[in-house]
Design a protein around this motif. Structure first.
Motif, mmCIF file in Angstrom:
data_model
loop_
_atom_site.group_PDB
_atom_site.id
_atom_site.type_symbol
_atom_site.label_atom_id
_atom_site.label_comp_id
_atom_site.label_asym_id
_atom_site.label_seq_id
_atom_site.Cartn_x
_atom_site.Cartn_y
_atom_site.Cartn_z
ATOM 1 N N TRP A 116 0.806 -1.224 0.000
ATOM 2 C CA TRP A 116 0.000 0.000 0.000
ATOM 3 C C TRP A 116 0.833 1.265 0.000
ATOM 4 O O TRP A 116 0.451 2.264 -0.606
ATOM 5 C CB TRP A 116 -0.904 0.001 1.229
ATOM 6 N N LEU A 117 1.993 1.242 0.671
ATOM 7 C CA LEU A 117 2.774 2.460 0.863
ATOM 8 C C LEU A 117 3.038 3.162 -0.465
ATOM 9 O O LEU A 117 3.547 2.579 -1.409
ATOM 10 C CB LEU A 117 4.109 2.126 1.546
ATOM 11 N N GLY A 118 2.665 4.417 -0.527
ATOM 12 C CA GLY A 118 2.915 5.231 -1.703
ATOM 13 C C GLY A 118 1.883 5.090 -2.804
ATOM 14 O O GLY A 118 1.943 5.802 -3.802
ATOM 15 N N LYS A 119 0.915 4.190 -2.652
ATOM 16 C CA LYS A 119 -0.063 3.961 -3.714
ATOM 17 C C LYS A 119 -1.402 4.638 -3.441
ATOM 18 O O LYS A 119 -2.231 4.740 -4.331
ATOM 19 C CB LYS A 119 -0.282 2.457 -3.904
ATOM 20 N N GLY A 120 -1.633 5.055 -2.222
ATOM 21 C CA GLY A 120 -2.878 5.732 -1.898
ATOM 22 C C GLY A 120 -4.092 4.828 -1.874
ATOM 23 O O GLY A 120 -5.221 5.299 -1.990
ATOM 24 N N GLU A 121 -3.885 3.530 -1.734
ATOM 25 C CA GLU A 121 -5.016 2.599 -1.696
ATOM 26 C C GLU A 121 -5.854 2.834 -0.442
ATOM 27 O O GLU A 121 -5.333 3.183 0.612
ATOM 28 C CB GLU A 121 -4.501 1.160 -1.707
ATOM 29 N N ILE A 122 -7.153 2.638 -0.571
ATOM 30 C CA ILE A 122 -8.061 2.851 0.553
ATOM 31 C C ILE A 122 -8.808 1.558 0.860
ATOM 32 O O ILE A 122 -9.328 0.901 -0.040
ATOM 33 C CB ILE A 122 -9.076 3.972 0.247
ATOM 34 N N ILE A 123 -8.826 1.189 2.125
ATOM 35 C CA ILE A 123 -9.644 0.077 2.594
ATOM 36 C C ILE A 123 -10.516 0.610 3.724
ATOM 37 O O ILE A 123 -10.167 1.597 4.372
ATOM 38 C CB ILE A 123 -8.792 -1.116 3.083
ATOM 39 N N PRO A 124 -11.661 -0.005 3.981
ATOM 40 C CA PRO A 124 -12.563 0.527 5.006
ATOM 41 C C PRO A 124 -11.982 0.413 6.411
ATOM 42 O O PRO A 124 -11.171 -0.471 6.695
ATOM 43 C CB PRO A 124 -13.816 -0.340 4.857
ATOM 44 N N CYS A 125 -12.399 1.315 7.262
ATOM 45 C CA CYS A 125 -12.013 1.267 8.672
ATOM 46 C C CYS A 125 -12.962 0.341 9.430
ATOM 47 O O CYS A 125 -14.120 0.164 9.047
ATOM 48 C CB CYS A 125 -12.070 2.660 9.290
ATOM 49 N N GLY A 126 -12.455 -0.230 10.507
ATOM 50 C CA GLY A 126 -13.268 -1.102 11.337
ATOM 51 C C GLY A 126 -13.364 -0.584 12.759
ATOM 52 O O GLY A 126 -12.829 0.473 13.097
ATOM 53 N N LEU A 127 -14.050 -1.342 13.589
ATOM 54 C CA LEU A 127 -14.110 -1.022 15.012
ATOM 55 C C LEU A 127 -12.735 -1.231 15.630
ATOM 56 O O LEU A 127 -11.901 -1.961 15.092
ATOM 57 C CB LEU A 127 -15.145 -1.904 15.708
ATOM 58 N N VAL A 128 -12.502 -0.594 16.759
ATOM 59 C CA VAL A 128 -11.178 -0.616 17.385
ATOM 60 C C VAL A 128 -11.296 -0.965 18.862
ATOM 61 O O VAL A 128 -12.165 -0.441 19.569
ATOM 62 C CB VAL A 128 -10.480 0.756 17.249
ATOM 63 N N PHE A 129 -10.414 -1.852 19.304
ATOM 64 C CA PHE A 129 -10.220 -2.102 20.734
ATOM 65 C C PHE A 129 -8.793 -1.704 21.072
ATOM 66 O O PHE A 129 -7.859 -2.026 20.334
ATOM 67 C CB PHE A 129 -10.427 -3.578 21.071
ATOM 68 N N LEU A 130 -8.613 -0.998 22.179
ATOM 69 C CA LEU A 130 -7.284 -0.652 22.659
ATOM 70 C C LEU A 130 -7.186 -1.012 24.140
ATOM 71 O O LEU A 130 -8.183 -0.939 24.865
ATOM 72 C CB LEU A 130 -7.002 0.842 22.480
ATOM 73 N N PRO A 131 -5.992 -1.401 24.594
ATOM 74 C CA PRO A 131 -5.819 -1.683 26.025
ATOM 75 C C PRO A 131 -6.071 -0.427 26.848
ATOM 76 O O PRO A 131 -5.962 0.693 26.335
ATOM 77 C CB PRO A 131 -4.363 -2.152 26.122
ATOM 78 N N PRO A 132 -6.410 -0.581 28.118
ATOM 79 C CA PRO A 132 -6.813 0.570 28.944
ATOM 80 C C PRO A 132 -5.854 1.750 28.916
ATOM 81 O O PRO A 132 -6.290 2.900 28.843
ATOM 82 C CB PRO A 132 -6.919 -0.040 30.347
ATOM 83 N N LYS A 133 -4.546 1.502 28.934
ATOM 84 C CA LYS A 133 -3.624 2.637 29.017
ATOM 85 C C LYS A 133 -3.518 3.417 27.704
ATOM 86 O O LYS A 133 -2.952 4.508 27.679
ATOM 87 C CB LYS A 133 -2.242 2.178 29.473
ATOM 88 N N LEU A 134 -4.077 2.866 26.621
ATOM 89 C CA LEU A 134 -4.079 3.577 25.340
ATOM 90 C C LEU A 134 -5.482 4.005 24.925
ATOM 91 O O LEU A 134 -5.669 4.548 23.847
ATOM 92 C CB LEU A 134 -3.491 2.684 24.241
ATOM 93 N N ARG A 135 -6.442 3.765 25.785
ATOM 94 C CA ARG A 135 -7.836 3.955 25.389
ATOM 95 C C ARG A 135 -8.190 5.411 25.114
ATOM 96 O O ARG A 135 -9.168 5.702 24.433
ATOM 97 C CB ARG A 135 -8.750 3.361 26.460
#
Length: 203
Positions: A116-135
């Motif tokens: 993908w790098l440098g090509k500008g390709e787009i894929i859909p975003c999804g839901l996200v889980f992060l650990p508590p200290k990064l929430r």
């Protein structure tokens, strides 16, 4: 409570003052997900994220294990989707399988990101889980407009805040720096690791 309402509750519990716009983002992701008959990588990814959240809220260890097992199956079915690769790393870390997480996800993640790098390709975003200290960064992840950007943001946060002391493999440092080149800390770690390994080319 339906699938997307469960994730909305996760947002509300962690961000009681979250604006309406973030719930609209979540609702859009939910509407684009086939929850009952998952087929695409995005379907499986979003189910996996909800399973991790369910595991976090599980009343006992057996229920927690069952949710982890389901999440693992979901992320393995969507492993070519970069955000899923990173969530799989988090899941294996939660399950105490940190080394396996690195080995099992690196090649797939590297291949998809470098293509993908440098090509500008787009894929859909999804839901996200992060650990508590990064929430606190959850909303910024959900506001991404490209799944690759979402993966890059997650990788930077996870690597530098959670895994840098556990996995100083130079290949991970190279991937992190290629995705987030402005992270001076990452550049310094990459340089120090190259010196330690006596790999002076490019320094």
């Amino acid at each position: 409570m339906n699938y997307i309402d469960r994730y909305g509750q996760f947002i509300a519990n962690n961000f009681p003052h979250a604006g309406l716009e973030i719930f609209e983002v979540v609702e859009t992701i939910g509407l684009n997900t086939n929850w009952e008959e998952p087929q695409s990588y995005l379907d499986w990814h979003n189910l996996g994220v909800l399973a991790i959240i369910d595991a976090e809220n599980a009343p006992d260890l057996n229920t927690r294990h069952n949710h982890f097992y389901f999440a693992s199956n979901c992320f393995q079915k969507s492993i070519s989707y970069p955000p899923s690769s990173l969530h799989y790393i988090m899941l294996l870390d939660l399950m105490g399988e940190k080394t396996a997480g690195i080995v099992n996800t690196y090649n797939c993640l590297l291949q998809s990101v470098h293509s993908w790098l440098g090509k500008g390709e787009i894929i859909p975003c999804g839901l996200v889980f992060l650990p508590p200290k990064l929430r606190s960064e959850l909303v910024s992840n959900l506001n991404c407009t490209n799944g690759y950007s979402q993966a890059g943001l997650m990788l930077g946060m996870l690597f530098y805040n959670c895994y840098s002391h556990k996995c100083l493999e130079i290949r991970w440092l190279e991937l992190a720096v290629s995705l987030i080149p402005d992270f001076v800390l990452g550049l310094l770690k990459l340089g120090l690791e190259q010196i330690r390994r006596q790999q002076y080319e490019g320094l």
